[in-house]
Design an enzyme around this catalytic site. Structure first.
Site, PDB file in Angstrom:
ATOM      1  N   ILE A   1      26.846 -25.710  14.407  1.00 20.19           N
ATOM      2  CA  ILE A   1      27.760 -24.650  14.829  1.00 20.19           C
ATOM      3  C   ILE A   1      27.386 -23.365  14.103  1.00 20.19           C
ATOM      4  O   ILE A   1      27.263 -23.342  12.889  1.00 20.19           O
ATOM      5  CB  ILE A   1      29.219 -25.039  14.515  1.00 20.19           C
TER       6      ILE A   1
ATOM      7  N   ASN B   1      33.814 -40.346  23.351  1.00 20.99           N
ATOM      8  CA  ASN B   1      34.921 -39.718  22.609  1.00 20.99           C
ATOM      9  C   ASN B   1      35.657 -38.722  23.488  1.00 20.99           C
ATOM     10  O   ASN B   1      36.882 -38.635  23.446  1.00 20.99           O
ATOM     11  CB  ASN B   1      34.394 -39.036  21.341  1.00 20.99           C
TER      12      ASN B   1
ATOM     13  N   HIS C   1      33.017 -37.988  12.817  1.00 18.09           N
ATOM     14  CA  HIS C   1      31.766 -38.502  12.247  1.00 18.09           C
ATOM     15  C   HIS C   1      31.889 -40.021  12.091  1.00 18.09           C
ATOM     16  O   HIS C   1      32.934 -40.501  11.605  1.00 18.09           O
ATOM     17  CB  HIS C   1      31.461 -37.837  10.898  1.00 18.09           C
TER      18      HIS C   1
ATOM     19  N   GLY D   1      29.581 -39.166  25.789  1.00 23.72           N
ATOM     20  CA  GLY D   1      30.920 -38.656  26.039  1.00 23.72           C
ATOM     21  C   GLY D   1      32.040 -39.667  25.944  1.00 23.72           C
ATOM     22  O   GLY D   1      33.117 -39.464  26.515  1.00 23.72           O
TER      23      GLY D   1
ATOM     24  N   ASN E   1      35.602 -32.168  13.849  1.00 20.68           N
ATOM     25  CA  ASN E   1      34.446 -33.007  14.189  1.00 20.68           C
ATOM     26  C   ASN E   1      34.784 -34.468  13.918  1.00 20.68           C
ATOM     27  O   ASN E   1      35.543 -34.785  12.994  1.00 20.68           O
ATOM     28  CB  ASN E   1      33.240 -32.586  13.330  1.00 20.68           C
TER      29      ASN E   1
HETATM   30  C1  GRF Z   1      29.741 -40.914  18.197  1.00 18.32           C
HETATM   31  O1  GRF Z   1      29.316 -42.043  17.468  1.00 18.32           O
HETATM   32  C2  GRF Z   1      30.238 -39.880  17.244  1.00 18.32           C
HETATM   33  O2  GRF Z   1      30.854 -40.407  16.088  1.00 18.32           O
HETATM   34  C3  GRF Z   1      28.996 -39.203  16.833  1.00 18.32           C
HETATM   35  O3  GRF Z   1      28.176 -39.159  17.997  1.00 18.32           O
HETATM   36  C4  GRF Z   1      28.566 -40.208  18.851  1.00 18.32           C
HETATM   37  C5  GRF Z   1      28.973 -39.584  20.161  1.00 18.32           C
HETATM   38  O4  GRF Z   1      29.239 -40.541  21.075  1.00 18.32           O
HETATM   39  N1  GRF Z   1      29.272 -37.876  16.351  1.00 18.32           N
HETATM   40  P1  GRF Z   1      29.891 -40.102  22.479  1.00 18.32           P
HETATM   41  O5  GRF Z   1      29.009 -39.021  23.066  1.00 18.32           O
HETATM   42  O6  GRF Z   1      31.271 -39.599  22.171  1.00 18.32           O
HETATM   43  O7  GRF Z   1      29.886 -41.369  23.277  1.00 18.32           O
END
Ligand code: GRF
Length: 197
Positions: A94, A14, A110, A12, A108
């Site tokens: 999804i 992000n 990535h 989490g 999303n």
């Molecule tokens: C991140 O590296 C994101 O780019 C990828 O999964 C990871 C999630 O990390 N999709 P977090 O759960 O946000 O720490």
């Protein structure tokens, strides 16, 4: 006010970047209505709880079939009725019905510069392992709209990150998060919330 639902599966960070950006006023005109995780133990749910955000666990494992999960997941999302769905490290595909119900409203993050190192099987640390294996000098992150494919929707924004000599996948992943993901995703939400996208 843009109502946002964030879908997560793991740490989490992000999600935390979005929460922090909203609380700091760097993202305006947006609020996180709920956080949905397919993983009851996701640290992301703890992060949501610490900020008084509703956490909902929706796991395919608790349904008798993927079809049943897809149907329930889509119905729940329609009930929440967000203006924007943000996939922040969400490892579940999804449902097509959700993409159809929320056209142009699902984004999303990535951890690579799409179209490199993306698509089926490219998630988390694996993305960085492959980038190091290939020997790229520059990688980064991409925010894109979600369509029916895997990492195939229209690109919204990208940010480049230099690979450093001696990088391990873990070190590179952290740099891409710090220097790209945690900047790009809040910025994209702010742009959408304020009509710039
Ligand atoms: C991140 O590296 C994101 O780019 C990828 O999964 C990871 C999630 O990390 N999709 P977090 O759960 O946000 O720490």
């Amino acid at each position: 006010m843009l109502k946002v639902v964030v879908c997560v599966s793991g740490g989490g960070t992000n999600l935390q970047a979005i929460i922090d950006a909203i609380e700091a006023g760097k993202v305006t005109n947006a609020e996180i209505k709920a956080v949905i995780s397919n993983n009851a133990g996701a640290k992301a749910l703890d992060r949501a709880a610490k900020h008084g955000i509703e956490g909902i666990c929706f796991s395919p494992k608790t349904f008798e079939s993927r079809e049943a999960f897809n149907e329930a997941f889509t119905a729940k999302m329609k009930e929440l009725a967000p203006d924007l769905i943000v996939l922040a490290g969400f490892l579940v595909k999804i449902p097509g019905a959700m993409v159809e119900a929320f056209p142009g409203k699902i984004i999303n993050i990535h951890p690579s510069l799409i179209p490199s190192f993306c698509g089926v099987g490219y998630y988390g640390l694996k993305v960085h392992e492959k980038a190091l294996e290939r020997g790229v000098k520059v990688t980064g992150a991409t925010v894109h709209f979600v369509d029916g494919g895997m990492d195939t929707g229209p690109i919204i924004a990208q940010k480049a990150v230099y690979v450093q000599p001696g990088d391990t996948p873990e070190v590179l992943q952290r740099r891409v998060m710090e220097e790209a993901e945690w900047i790009l995703l809040p910025q994209a939400i702010d742009d959408i919330a304020n009509g710039r996208i």
